[in-house]
Design an enzyme around this catalytic site. Structure first.
Site, PDB file in Angstrom:
ATOM      1  N   ARG A   9       0.816  -1.218   0.000  1.00 38.99           N
ATOM      2  CA  ARG A   9       0.000   0.000   0.000  1.00 38.99           C
ATOM      3  C   ARG A   9       0.851   1.270   0.000  1.00 38.99           C
ATOM      4  NH1 ARG A   9      -5.031  -0.135   3.773  1.00 38.99           N
ATOM      5  NH2 ARG A   9      -5.468   1.570   2.354  1.00 38.99           N
ATOM      6  N   CYS A  10       2.155   1.111   0.118  1.00 42.75           N
ATOM      7  CA  CYS A  10       3.076   2.257   0.192  1.00 42.75           C
ATOM      8  C   CYS A  10       3.751   2.457  -1.167  1.00 42.75           C
ATOM      9  CB  CYS A  10       4.118   1.990   1.264  1.00 42.75           C
ATOM     10  SG  CYS A  10       5.453   3.189   1.312  1.00 42.75           S
TER      11      CYS A  10
END
Length: 113
Positions: A9-10
């Site tokens: 998600r980063c």
């Protein structure tokens, strides 16, 4: 073997995976939110990074601000906070043998290849 401690998600973490793919070297991805490091593994990472535990903490995360900010914590307590809340671990971490970097910016990976 190269290892990346990754959070999909980063964007910086995804950039790290892309960077490693472009090097054509084999590497292992550890999704540390699903498979968090043990206390010993985290201590070993900190040692390889040559930093203090607080330097590995994402101090802007809500978990940190709500539960730990402003408190005087020992290194052991900081490590335990990261074990209890893996989201607090800075990312991505790239390990190559006995060397490691937090790949921010992504080009820092070159330091250990």
């Amino acid at each position: 073997m190269i290892t990346i401690y990754h959070n999909n998600r980063c964007s910086k973490s995804r950039d790290g995976v892309c960077f490693l793919e472009n090097t054509k070297q084999e590497f292992t991805i550890i999704n540390y939110l699903e498979t968090p490091p043990s206390t010993e593994e985290l201590k070993e990472l900190i040692k390889k990074l040559n930093i203090t535990p607080i330097e590995l903490v994402r101090t802007k995360e809500a978990i940190w601000i709500e539960n730990y900010k402003g408190k005087t914590l020992t290194d052991e307590e900081i490590i335990q906070a990261m074990i209890d809340n893996p989201k607090l671990i800075e990312r991505p971490i790239i390990v190559n043998g006995e060397k490691a970097v937090i790949a921010r910016p992504t080009e820092k990976i070159n330091e250990i290849l």
